[in-house]
Design a protein around this motif. Structure first.
Motif, PDB file in Angstrom:
ATOM      1  N   LYS A  15       0.824  -1.220   0.000  1.00 29.19           N
ATOM      2  CA  LYS A  15       0.000   0.000   0.000  1.00 29.19           C
ATOM      3  C   LYS A  15       0.854   1.265   0.000  1.00 29.19           C
ATOM      4  CE  LYS A  15      -3.991   0.495   0.610  1.00 29.19           C
ATOM      5  NZ  LYS A  15      -5.065   0.757  -0.342  1.00 29.19           N
ATOM      6  N   ASN A  16       2.038   1.202   0.627  1.00 28.29           N
ATOM      7  CA  ASN A  16       2.850   2.400   0.785  1.00 28.29           C
ATOM      8  C   ASN A  16       4.313   2.093   0.472  1.00 28.29           C
ATOM      9  OD1 ASN A  16       4.283   4.655   1.704  1.00 28.29           O
ATOM     10  ND2 ASN A  16       2.764   5.082   3.272  1.00 28.29           N
ATOM     11  N   GLY A  17       4.714   2.400  -0.733  1.00 35.03           N
ATOM     12  CA  GLY A  17       6.082   2.159  -1.165  1.00 35.03           C
ATOM     13  C   GLY A  17       7.100   3.096  -0.535  1.00 35.03           C
ATOM     14  N   GLN A  18       6.647   4.078   0.223  1.00 31.82           N
ATOM     15  CA  GLN A  18       7.541   5.026   0.888  1.00 31.82           C
ATOM     16  C   GLN A  18       8.186   4.430   2.142  1.00 31.82           C
ATOM     17  OE1 GLN A  18       7.883   8.472   0.113  1.00 31.82           O
ATOM     18  NE2 GLN A  18       6.586   8.353  -1.682  1.00 31.82           N
ATOM     19  N   LEU A  19       7.611   3.342   2.656  1.00 30.50           N
ATOM     20  CA  LEU A  19       8.069   2.782   3.930  1.00 30.50           C
ATOM     21  C   LEU A  19       9.063   1.651   3.728  1.00 30.50           C
ATOM     22  CD1 LEU A  19       4.624   2.529   5.779  1.00 30.50           C
ATOM     23  CD2 LEU A  19       6.324   4.350   5.998  1.00 30.50           C
ATOM     24  N   GLU A  22      11.416  -2.004   8.080  1.00 30.99           N
ATOM     25  CA  GLU A  22      11.444  -1.671   9.510  1.00 30.99           C
ATOM     26  C   GLU A  22      10.368  -0.653   9.874  1.00 30.99           C
ATOM     27  OE1 GLU A  22      13.151  -3.153  11.957  1.00 30.99           O
ATOM     28  OE2 GLU A  22      13.861  -4.532  10.423  1.00 30.99           O
ATOM     29  N   GLN A  23      10.163   0.337   9.029  1.00 26.64           N
ATOM     30  CA  GLN A  23       9.112   1.323   9.289  1.00 26.64           C
ATOM     31  C   GLN A  23       7.737   0.672   9.232  1.00 26.64           C
ATOM     32  OE1 GLN A  23      10.396   3.983   6.207  1.00 26.64           O
ATOM     33  NE2 GLN A  23      11.011   5.540   7.697  1.00 26.64           N
ATOM     34  N   ALA A  24       7.521  -0.187   8.265  1.00 25.17           N
ATOM     35  CA  ALA A  24       6.236  -0.885   8.154  1.00 25.17           C
ATOM     36  C   ALA A  24       6.014  -1.773   9.375  1.00 25.17           C
ATOM     37  CB  ALA A  24       6.184  -1.716   6.874  1.00 25.17           C
ATOM     38  N   ARG A  25       7.056  -2.447   9.825  1.00 20.13           N
ATOM     39  CA  ARG A  25       6.944  -3.294  11.024  1.00 20.13           C
ATOM     40  C   ARG A  25       6.585  -2.451  12.239  1.00 20.13           C
ATOM     41  NH1 ARG A  25      10.777  -5.368  14.986  1.00 20.13           N
ATOM     42  NH2 ARG A  25      12.241  -3.987  13.978  1.00 20.13           N
ATOM     43  N   THR A  26       7.237  -1.301  12.370  1.00 17.92           N
ATOM     44  CA  THR A  26       6.929  -0.407  13.483  1.00 17.92           C
ATOM     45  C   THR A  26       5.486   0.060  13.429  1.00 17.92           C
ATOM     46  OG1 THR A  26       9.232   0.313  13.625  1.00 17.92           O
ATOM     47  CG2 THR A  26       7.578   1.763  14.610  1.00 17.92           C
ATOM     48  N   TRP A  27       5.023   0.449  12.239  1.00 18.19           N
ATOM     49  CA  TRP A  27       3.632   0.869  12.089  1.00 18.19           C
ATOM     50  C   TRP A  27       2.670  -0.242  12.475  1.00 18.19           C
ATOM     51  CZ3 TRP A  27       1.361   5.145  12.409  1.00 18.19           C
ATOM     52  CH2 TRP A  27       1.939   6.323  11.934  1.00 18.19           C
ATOM     53  N   ASP A  65      -1.575   4.173   2.682  1.00 22.34           N
ATOM     54  CA  ASP A  65      -0.834   4.948   1.690  1.00 22.34           C
ATOM     55  C   ASP A  65      -0.451   6.330   2.185  1.00 22.34           C
ATOM     56  OD1 ASP A  65      -3.558   5.659   1.680  1.00 22.34           O
ATOM     57  OD2 ASP A  65      -3.483   6.293  -0.417  1.00 22.34           O
ATOM     58  N   LYS A  66      -0.989   6.750   3.337  1.00 21.86           N
ATOM     59  CA  LYS A  66      -0.706   8.082   3.878  1.00 21.86           C
ATOM     60  C   LYS A  66       0.103   8.036   5.175  1.00 21.86           C
ATOM     61  CE  LYS A  66      -5.168   9.585   2.128  1.00 21.86           C
ATOM     62  NZ  LYS A  66      -5.556   8.274   1.635  1.00 21.86           N
ATOM     63  N   PHE A  70       2.297  10.936   8.421  1.00 20.76           N
ATOM     64  CA  PHE A  70       1.884  11.080   9.812  1.00 20.76           C
ATOM     65  C   PHE A  70       2.964  11.721  10.671  1.00 20.76           C
ATOM     66  CE2 PHE A  70       1.181   9.400  14.117  1.00 20.76           C
ATOM     67  CZ  PHE A  70      -0.135   9.765  14.308  1.00 20.76           C
ATOM     68  N   VAL A  71       4.214  11.372  10.446  1.00 19.77           N
ATOM     69  CA  VAL A  71       5.318  11.880  11.263  1.00 19.77           C
ATOM     70  C   VAL A  71       5.411  13.392  11.164  1.00 19.77           C
ATOM     71  CG1 VAL A  71       7.808  11.851  11.586  1.00 19.77           C
ATOM     72  CG2 VAL A  71       6.597   9.738  11.135  1.00 19.77           C
ATOM     73  N   ALA A  72       5.155  13.940  10.010  1.00 19.81           N
ATOM     74  CA  ALA A  72       5.253  15.388   9.818  1.00 19.81           C
ATOM     75  C   ALA A  72       4.275  16.145  10.697  1.00 19.81           C
ATOM     76  CB  ALA A  72       5.027  15.735   8.352  1.00 19.81           C
ATOM     77  N   THR A  73       3.120  15.578  10.944  1.00 17.85           N
ATOM     78  CA  THR A  73       2.109  16.267  11.745  1.00 17.85           C
ATOM     79  C   THR A  73       2.052  15.778  13.188  1.00 17.85           C
ATOM     80  OG1 THR A  73       0.410  14.716  11.017  1.00 17.85           O
ATOM     81  CG2 THR A  73       0.651  16.744   9.748  1.00 17.85           C
ATOM     82  N   ASN A  74       2.773  14.720  13.513  1.00 16.68           N
ATOM     83  CA  ASN A  74       2.769  14.157  14.863  1.00 16.68           C
ATOM     84  C   ASN A  74       4.195  13.804  15.300  1.00 16.68           C
ATOM     85  OD1 ASN A  74      -0.252  13.754  15.485  1.00 16.68           O
ATOM     86  ND2 ASN A  74       0.013  13.015  13.408  1.00 16.68           N
ATOM     87  N   PRO A  75       4.975  14.819  15.665  1.00 16.85           N
ATOM     88  CA  PRO A  75       6.393  14.588  15.956  1.00 16.85           C
ATOM     89  C   PRO A  75       6.660  13.666  17.139  1.00 16.85           C
ATOM     90  CG  PRO A  75       5.779  16.876  16.375  1.00 16.85           C
ATOM     91  CD  PRO A  75       4.588  16.210  15.766  1.00 16.85           C
TER      92      PRO A  75
END
Length: 83
Positions: A15-19, A22-27, A65-66, A70-75
């Protein structure tokens, strides 16, 4: 639970090729924990990993996909998601 997480990680990466993996696992871990915590706080009986997987799958389908935005708006989550 690893089987559930692995399926969800793969789905999120599709769904999200940006991750990264490790980031996907964390999510997936954060979403899973959020569901379990919210469910318990509501006083509901735990229905098992299948129910948690179903809910997290819905969240990934709807918002996956979004999630990289999230990190940009929720530091406060930045430390978990930025490598």
């Amino acid at each position: 639970m690893n089987e559930y997480h692995e399926r969800l990680i793969k789905l999120l990466m599709v769904k999200n090729g940006q991750l990264s993996y490790e980031q996907a696992r964390t999510w997936v871990e954060l979403l899973w924990d959020d569901f379990e915590t919210s469910y318990a706080r509501a006083g509901r009986e735990y229905k098992g990993s299948e129910m948690a997987e179903r809910i997290v799958t819905q969240w990934i389908e709807n918002y996956g996909d979004k999630l990289h935005e999230f990190v940009a708006t929720n530091p406060k989550y930045k430390k978990y998601l930025i490598q």
